[in-house]
Motif scaffolding. Structure first.
Motif, PDB file in Angstrom:
ATOM      1  N   GLY A 108       0.796  -1.225   0.000  1.00 43.93           N
ATOM      2  CA  GLY A 108       0.000   0.000   0.000  1.00 43.93           C
ATOM      3  C   GLY A 108       0.826   1.272   0.000  1.00 43.93           C
ATOM      4  O   GLY A 108       0.309   2.342  -0.300  1.00 43.93           O
ATOM      5  N   PHE A 109       2.113   1.165   0.349  1.00 46.94           N
ATOM      6  CA  PHE A 109       2.968   2.349   0.303  1.00 46.94           C
ATOM      7  C   PHE A 109       3.509   2.556  -1.101  1.00 46.94           C
ATOM      8  O   PHE A 109       3.701   1.593  -1.850  1.00 46.94           O
ATOM      9  N   ASP A 110       3.777   3.815  -1.425  1.00 45.16           N
ATOM     10  CA  ASP A 110       4.383   4.147  -2.703  1.00 45.16           C
ATOM     11  C   ASP A 110       5.895   3.911  -2.572  1.00 45.16           C
ATOM     12  O   ASP A 110       6.565   4.623  -1.832  1.00 45.16           O
ATOM     13  N   ARG A 126      11.435   5.340  -0.778  1.00 43.95           N
ATOM     14  CA  ARG A 126      12.852   5.462  -1.111  1.00 43.95           C
ATOM     15  C   ARG A 126      13.338   6.906  -0.880  1.00 43.95           C
ATOM     16  O   ARG A 126      14.403   7.145  -0.302  1.00 43.95           O
ATOM     17  N   ILE A 127      12.522   7.873  -1.317  1.00 39.28           N
ATOM     18  CA  ILE A 127      12.889   9.282  -1.127  1.00 39.28           C
ATOM     19  C   ILE A 127      12.949   9.624   0.369  1.00 39.28           C
ATOM     20  O   ILE A 127      13.869  10.292   0.835  1.00 39.28           O
ATOM     21  N   ALA A 185      24.572   3.546   7.339  1.00 37.37           N
ATOM     22  CA  ALA A 185      23.205   3.767   7.821  1.00 37.37           C
ATOM     23  C   ALA A 185      22.248   2.694   7.307  1.00 37.37           C
ATOM     24  O   ALA A 185      21.289   2.332   7.985  1.00 37.37           O
ATOM     25  N   LEU A 186      22.515   2.174   6.094  1.00 42.07           N
ATOM     26  CA  LEU A 186      21.652   1.133   5.543  1.00 42.07           C
ATOM     27  C   LEU A 186      21.654  -0.111   6.433  1.00 42.07           C
ATOM     28  O   LEU A 186      20.666  -0.817   6.526  1.00 42.07           O
ATOM     29  N   LEU A 210       6.588  13.278   3.282  1.00 43.76           N
ATOM     30  CA  LEU A 210       6.998  12.865   1.946  1.00 43.76           C
ATOM     31  C   LEU A 210       6.132  11.714   1.466  1.00 43.76           C
ATOM     32  O   LEU A 210       6.000  11.468   0.282  1.00 43.76           O
ATOM     33  N   LEU A 211       5.564  10.959   2.425  1.00 38.33           N
ATOM     34  CA  LEU A 211       4.773   9.799   2.019  1.00 38.33           C
ATOM     35  C   LEU A 211       3.455   9.742   2.762  1.00 38.33           C
ATOM     36  O   LEU A 211       3.253  10.425   3.763  1.00 38.33           O
ATOM     37  N   SER A 212       2.551   8.926   2.252  1.00 38.74           N
ATOM     38  CA  SER A 212       1.229   8.750   2.861  1.00 38.74           C
ATOM     39  C   SER A 212       1.069   7.302   3.302  1.00 38.74           C
ATOM     40  O   SER A 212       1.635   6.401   2.690  1.00 38.74           O
ATOM     41  N   TRP A 213       0.260   7.101   4.325  1.00 43.71           N
ATOM     42  CA  TRP A 213      -0.100   5.749   4.739  1.00 43.71           C
ATOM     43  C   TRP A 213      -1.240   5.240   3.865  1.00 43.71           C
ATOM     44  O   TRP A 213      -2.134   6.008   3.519  1.00 43.71           O
TER      45      TRP A 213
END
Lengths: 96, 277
Positions: free
Chosen positions: A4-6, A11-12, A49-50, B149-152
């Protein structure tokens, strides 16, 4: 990543979090980019950090990053030595 | 109605001298975690001595997190409010860490403010956390809308609905960041007017204004770039609905000469002034 996440936005966001963390570590330990060079510091920090999420405060993060860079950074001697010296100095008896 | 604060700027050590020299600064905000109550920076002490109000602005409580607010962090925020004789304290509608006891996961710090899912369940948790904070804090609490920056996935409410419900259930006050409304407009397609139309205006404590930068269609709320027209336009839209008790300029990175900050403050005053007529 949960569904459900883009993925592009995640990533950004992840990149922004890494960059901010590198900025803050560079503020509490300006010696790190000074010793490694700004570009190399950024590159090594992103790799660190990764694998190492932020767990405590930024002073410890700086020390952990230095240990990681010494162990896995493939640094030339000219950078290893001052980095090692910086780390033992910070780990030394002075309050942190 | 909230106390009038006036025009302010985020106090940062890098621009401390410049802030002291700026005319017309009624108040400043300090990042609560960056000061020690017994050892306030001299510059802040001088500002306080001449009557400048100082408001502590917390960034690590994580009121939107699944866990209860950490009592030690809450006590530290309360202590700073008292040491600064602040009229209120502010925090964010955000989560900043996850994992830890009870989750089976290692604790992880985000090091940044991350968005709360705008669902009924998340709102329940946030309201409970805010009530816990209100019980401990010696002064009123205001919470800020963040830049995302993002949505749930599966969100059930708009930003305006979420904020209105939050205020209705807890009596918490609002710190509205107009740059963050702009950010969410660019990044999530949420019209600032929607949030502004639904805002419980009587809960408004003050307003944040800040600069950012657009890269590849994504707005980064950098606090390291000049304040842009679209952000001032959201401020104008807000001022058309109510006169905010205070407006504060935030700059955290890439500090310009103080004259540039003075010009940005002047632009902010002009927008607020135009709405007053």
């Amino acid at each position: 990543m949960p569904p459900g996440f883009d993925p592009e936005r995640v990533r950004i966001q992840a990149r922004a979090l890494r960059a901010k963390r590198a900025d803050i570590v560079a503020k509490v330990a300006p010696e790190l980019p000074a010793i490694l060079g700004e570009a190399e510091y950024r590159r090594l920090f992103a790799a660190y950090a990764l694998q190492h999420p932020l767990r405590a405060n930024y002073r410890w993060d700086a020390l952990d990053f230095a240990a990681h860079a010494l162990a896995h950074g493939g640094l030339p001697r000219a950078r290893r030595r001052p980095l090692k010296r910086w780390r033992s100095h910070r780990l030394g008896p002075s309050p942190r | 109605m909230m106390d009038r604060l006036g025009t302010g700027i985020g106090w940062r050590p890098e621009i401390a001298d410049g802030i002291e020299a700026l005319p017309g600064i009624d108040w400043v905000e300090v990042v609560a975690e960056n000061i020690c109550p017994g050892h306030l920076p001299e510059s802040l002490q001088r500002l306080r001595a001449r009557g400048t109000v100082v408001v502590p602005h917390g960034v690590t409580l994580g009121l939107g997190g699944a866990e209860r607010p950490d009592p030690a962090r809450l006590a530290a925020l309360a202590e700073r409010a008292e040491a600064l004789d602040a009229p209120l304290v502010t925090e964010h509608i955000a989560f900043v860490r996850a994992g830890g006891p009870g989750t089976g996961l290692d604790p992880v710090e985000a090091g940044h403010l991350l968005p709360v899912p705008r669902t009924r369940d998340a709102l329940d948790v946030l309201c409970e956390n805010i009530r816990i904070a209100q019980d401990v804090l010696p002064v009123p609490l205001a919470v800020e809308n963040i830049a995302a920056l993002l949505s749930w996935p599966g969100e059930e409410m708009s930003e305006g609905e979420f904020l209105a419900e939050l205020v209705g259930r807890t009596g918490v006050r609002l710190l509205i960041d107009v740059a963050n409304l702009h950010t969410n407009h660019v990044n999530r397609g949420e019209d600032p007017a929607e949030a502004l139309d639904r805002l419980p205006l009587e809960a408004l404590a003050y307003v944040h204004v800040a600069g950012g930068v657009e890269r590849d269609g994504v707005w980064h709320d950098s606090h390291g770039h000049p304040v842009t027209e679209p952000v001032l336009d959201v401020l104008a839209q807000l001022c058309a609905r109510t006169m905010p008790p205070g407006v504060l300029l935030e700059r955290d990175e890439n500090f310009p000469p103080v004259a540039e900050l003075a010009a940005e403050l002047e632009a902010v005053r002009a927008v607020v002034g135009a709405a007053r007529v």
